[in-house]
Design a protein around this motif. Sequence first.
Motif, PDB file in Angstrom:
ATOM      1  N   ILE A 252     -40.046  40.643 -24.115  1.00 60.73           N
ATOM      2  CA  ILE A 252     -39.660  42.303 -24.346  1.00 60.73           C
ATOM      3  C   ILE A 252     -38.319  42.345 -24.659  1.00 60.73           C
ATOM      4  CG2 ILE A 252     -38.704  44.263 -22.907  1.00 60.73           C
ATOM      5  CD1 ILE A 252     -40.731  43.596 -20.748  1.00 60.73           C
ATOM      6  N   GLU A 253     -38.299  42.661 -26.155  1.00 53.63           N
ATOM      7  CA  GLU A 253     -37.127  43.065 -26.759  1.00 53.63           C
ATOM      8  C   GLU A 253     -36.849  44.483 -27.002  1.00 53.63           C
ATOM      9  OE1 GLU A 253     -38.331  40.676 -30.170  1.00 53.63           O
ATOM     10  OE2 GLU A 253     -37.295  38.965 -29.556  1.00 53.63           O
ATOM     11  N   ALA A 254     -36.956  45.119 -25.780  1.00 55.46           N
ATOM     12  CA  ALA A 254     -36.651  46.507 -25.965  1.00 55.46           C
ATOM     13  C   ALA A 254     -35.986  46.973 -24.817  1.00 55.46           C
ATOM     14  CB  ALA A 254     -37.899  47.343 -26.036  1.00 55.46           C
ATOM     15  N   ASP A 255     -35.312  48.190 -25.005  1.00 48.94           N
ATOM     16  CA  ASP A 255     -34.723  48.974 -23.913  1.00 48.94           C
ATOM     17  C   ASP A 255     -35.675  50.179 -23.394  1.00 48.94           C
ATOM     18  OD1 ASP A 255     -32.721  49.790 -22.287  1.00 48.94           O
ATOM     19  OD2 ASP A 255     -31.918  51.257 -23.823  1.00 48.94           O
ATOM     20  N   LEU A 256     -36.286  49.581 -22.243  1.00 46.57           N
ATOM     21  CA  LEU A 256     -37.304  50.373 -21.270  1.00 46.57           C
ATOM     22  C   LEU A 256     -36.893  50.917 -20.222  1.00 46.57           C
ATOM     23  CD1 LEU A 256     -40.295  47.455 -21.585  1.00 46.57           C
ATOM     24  CD2 LEU A 256     -39.919  49.567 -23.308  1.00 46.57           C
ATOM     25  N   ASP A 257     -37.307  51.957 -19.849  1.00 47.39           N
ATOM     26  CA  ASP A 257     -36.771  52.654 -18.603  1.00 47.39           C
ATOM     27  C   ASP A 257     -37.734  52.049 -17.488  1.00 47.39           C
ATOM     28  OD1 ASP A 257     -39.314  54.071 -18.374  1.00 47.39           O
ATOM     29  OD2 ASP A 257     -38.110  55.764 -19.394  1.00 47.39           O
ATOM     30  N   GLU A 258     -37.559  52.204 -16.243  1.00 49.07           N
ATOM     31  CA  GLU A 258     -38.434  51.728 -14.929  1.00 49.07           C
ATOM     32  C   GLU A 258     -39.829  52.023 -15.481  1.00 49.07           C
ATOM     33  OE1 GLU A 258     -38.776  51.547 -10.345  1.00 49.07           O
ATOM     34  OE2 GLU A 258     -37.098  52.412 -11.134  1.00 49.07           O
ATOM     35  N   ARG A 259     -40.155  53.206 -15.763  1.00 47.77           N
ATOM     36  CA  ARG A 259     -41.595  53.484 -15.590  1.00 47.77           C
ATOM     37  C   ARG A 259     -42.287  52.763 -16.996  1.00 47.77           C
ATOM     38  NH1 ARG A 259     -44.169  56.674 -18.892  1.00 47.77           N
ATOM     39  NH2 ARG A 259     -42.328  57.692 -20.036  1.00 47.77           N
ATOM     40  N   GLN A 260     -41.450  52.536 -18.051  1.00 49.35           N
ATOM     41  CA  GLN A 260     -42.023  51.953 -19.137  1.00 49.35           C
ATOM     42  C   GLN A 260     -42.173  50.344 -18.961  1.00 49.35           C
ATOM     43  OE1 GLN A 260     -38.598  53.403 -21.775  1.00 49.35           O
ATOM     44  NE2 GLN A 260     -40.060  54.775 -22.851  1.00 49.35           N
ATOM     45  N   HIS A 261     -41.248  49.938 -18.302  1.00 45.86           N
ATOM     46  CA  HIS A 261     -41.298  48.585 -17.947  1.00 45.86           C
ATOM     47  C   HIS A 261     -42.749  48.482 -17.094  1.00 45.86           C
ATOM     48  CE1 HIS A 261     -39.879  44.592 -16.106  1.00 45.86           C
ATOM     49  NE2 HIS A 261     -39.546  44.462 -17.339  1.00 45.86           N
ATOM     50  N   GLN A 262     -42.808  49.085 -16.158  1.00 48.52           N
ATOM     51  CA  GLN A 262     -44.059  48.982 -15.337  1.00 48.52           C
ATOM     52  C   GLN A 262     -45.329  49.180 -15.967  1.00 48.52           C
ATOM     53  OE1 GLN A 262     -44.047  48.012 -12.012  1.00 48.52           O
ATOM     54  NE2 GLN A 262     -41.826  47.601 -12.325  1.00 48.52           N
ATOM     55  N   PHE A 263     -45.300  50.192 -16.856  1.00 48.50           N
ATOM     56  CA  PHE A 263     -46.374  50.359 -17.568  1.00 48.50           C
ATOM     57  C   PHE A 263     -46.729  49.054 -18.633  1.00 48.50           C
ATOM     58  CE2 PHE A 263     -48.203  51.220 -21.897  1.00 48.50           C
ATOM     59  CZ  PHE A 263     -49.535  52.258 -21.656  1.00 48.50           C
ATOM     60  N   THR A 264     -45.660  48.545 -19.099  1.00 49.94           N
ATOM     61  CA  THR A 264     -45.897  47.308 -19.958  1.00 49.94           C
ATOM     62  C   THR A 264     -46.394  46.159 -19.293  1.00 49.94           C
ATOM     63  OG1 THR A 264     -44.313  47.978 -21.489  1.00 49.94           O
ATOM     64  CG2 THR A 264     -44.827  45.791 -21.672  1.00 49.94           C
ATOM     65  N   LEU A 265     -45.936  46.002 -18.193  1.00 44.56           N
ATOM     66  CA  LEU A 265     -46.334  44.842 -17.193  1.00 44.56           C
ATOM     67  C   LEU A 265     -47.814  44.907 -16.701  1.00 44.56           C
ATOM     68  CD1 LEU A 265     -43.308  43.923 -14.953  1.00 44.56           C
ATOM     69  CD2 LEU A 265     -44.159  42.859 -16.913  1.00 44.56           C
ATOM     70  N   LYS A 266     -48.070  46.341 -16.454  1.00 40.28           N
ATOM     71  CA  LYS A 266     -49.405  46.521 -15.822  1.00 40.28           C
ATOM     72  C   LYS A 266     -50.565  46.282 -17.094  1.00 40.28           C
ATOM     73  CE  LYS A 266     -52.295  50.472 -13.841  1.00 40.28           C
ATOM     74  NZ  LYS A 266     -52.194  51.578 -13.337  1.00 40.28           N
ATOM     75  N   TYR A 267     -50.295  46.549 -18.187  1.00 38.48           N
ATOM     76  CA  TYR A 267     -51.315  46.730 -19.203  1.00 38.48           C
ATOM     77  C   TYR A 267     -51.121  45.463 -20.318  1.00 38.48           C
ATOM     78  CZ  TYR A 267     -52.469  51.000 -17.424  1.00 38.48           C
ATOM     79  OH  TYR A 267     -53.106  52.185 -16.792  1.00 38.48           O
ATOM     80  N   ILE A 268     -50.540  44.396 -19.837  1.00 41.71           N
ATOM     81  CA  ILE A 268     -50.272  43.154 -20.713  1.00 41.71           C
ATOM     82  C   ILE A 268     -51.809  42.721 -21.225  1.00 41.71           C
ATOM     83  CG2 ILE A 268     -49.651  40.538 -20.912  1.00 41.71           C
ATOM     84  CD1 ILE A 268     -47.412  41.362 -18.787  1.00 41.71           C
ATOM     85  N   PRO A 269     -51.915  42.914 -22.432  1.00 39.07           N
ATOM     86  CA  PRO A 269     -53.165  42.005 -22.933  1.00 39.07           C
ATOM     87  C   PRO A 269     -53.192  40.620 -22.734  1.00 39.07           C
ATOM     88  CG  PRO A 269     -51.808  42.728 -24.804  1.00 39.07           C
ATOM     89  CD  PRO A 269     -51.089  43.158 -23.594  1.00 39.07           C
ATOM     90  N   LYS A 270     -54.018  40.309 -21.817  1.00 36.87           N
ATOM     91  CA  LYS A 270     -54.430  38.704 -21.667  1.00 36.87           C
ATOM     92  C   LYS A 270     -55.120  37.972 -22.578  1.00 36.87           C
ATOM     93  CE  LYS A 270     -53.698  40.062 -16.673  1.00 36.87           C
ATOM     94  NZ  LYS A 270     -53.155  41.317 -17.204  1.00 36.87           N
ATOM     95  N   HIS A 271     -55.822  38.777 -23.435  1.00 39.01           N
ATOM     96  CA  HIS A 271     -56.671  37.789 -24.557  1.00 39.01           C
ATOM     97  C   HIS A 271     -56.603  39.181 -25.645  1.00 39.01           C
ATOM     98  CE1 HIS A 271     -60.342  36.861 -26.639  1.00 39.01           C
ATOM     99  NE2 HIS A 271     -60.198  35.735 -25.837  1.00 39.01           N
ATOM    100  N   ILE A 272     -56.569  38.614 -26.728  1.00 34.73           N
ATOM    101  CA  ILE A 272     -56.555  39.100 -28.134  1.00 34.73           C
ATOM    102  C   ILE A 272     -57.472  40.189 -28.294  1.00 34.73           C
ATOM    103  CG2 ILE A 272     -58.003  37.820 -29.398  1.00 34.73           C
ATOM    104  CD1 ILE A 272     -55.755  37.951 -31.558  1.00 34.73           C
ATOM    105  N   SER A 273     -58.534  40.189 -27.403  1.00 34.71           N
ATOM    106  CA  SER A 273     -59.660  41.266 -27.640  1.00 34.71           C
ATOM    107  C   SER A 273     -59.125  42.447 -27.051  1.00 34.71           C
ATOM    108  CB  SER A 273     -61.075  40.835 -26.982  1.00 34.71           C
ATOM    109  OG  SER A 273     -60.625  40.497 -25.439  1.00 34.71           O
ATOM    110  N   HIS A 274     -58.075  42.463 -26.165  1.00 30.72           N
ATOM    111  CA  HIS A 274     -57.315  43.637 -25.408  1.00 30.72           C
ATOM    112  C   HIS A 274     -56.533  44.487 -26.265  1.00 30.72           C
ATOM    113  CE1 HIS A 274     -59.010  41.176 -21.827  1.00 30.72           C
ATOM    114  NE2 HIS A 274     -59.773  41.875 -22.115  1.00 30.72           N
ATOM    115  N   ILE A 275     -56.066  43.934 -27.218  1.00 31.50           N
ATOM    116  CA  ILE A 275     -55.166  44.466 -28.093  1.00 31.50           C
ATOM    117  C   ILE A 275     -55.244  46.010 -28.620  1.00 31.50           C
ATOM    118  CG2 ILE A 275     -54.056  44.466 -30.394  1.00 31.50           C
ATOM    119  CD1 ILE A 275     -52.362  42.979 -28.540  1.00 31.50           C
TER     120      ILE A 275
END
Length: 140
Positions: free
Chosen positions: A32-55
């Motif tokens: 993460i090289e971004a200035d995220l608020d708490e909601r955006q941070h939680q969203f990003t962590l929840k939807y981390i693509p674990k495989h390239i097919s999820h991008i």
Amino acid sequence: MREKSFIMTSKRFTGSVLFKFGLNGFLTLFKIEADLDERQHQFTLKYIPKHISHIAELAKLSETIKVEEVPVDLSFGHFWKTYGNYAGKKKRCEALWEQLNDAERSKCLNYITIYKSHKSKDGTALAYPETYINNRVWEN
């Protein structure tokens, strides 16, 4: 398959989120090289693509999210060769390039083909490389 990297950006935050995938397609780096608020941070962590097919799914989750593949080579030399208009002051252009972050460099490189196509259709000359970077043409 080769290693691939993607950068996620949004109009709702500054900076970017980097996802790097290994030869097997699985996530090897998440940065993460971004200035995220708490909601955006939680969203990003929840939807981390674990495989390239999820991008592709990640980009569909929000209208403001943009996910782009990062060119393998983000060096100035690669930009200079890809742009192909060797006019202007190369050293000044390189200094401008060095001021860009990886997300900006990626967008800049990805837009060159589109820019050249527009210029060939309207019959106008390409801007000098330093003007292309300085005016941030890829954002217009």
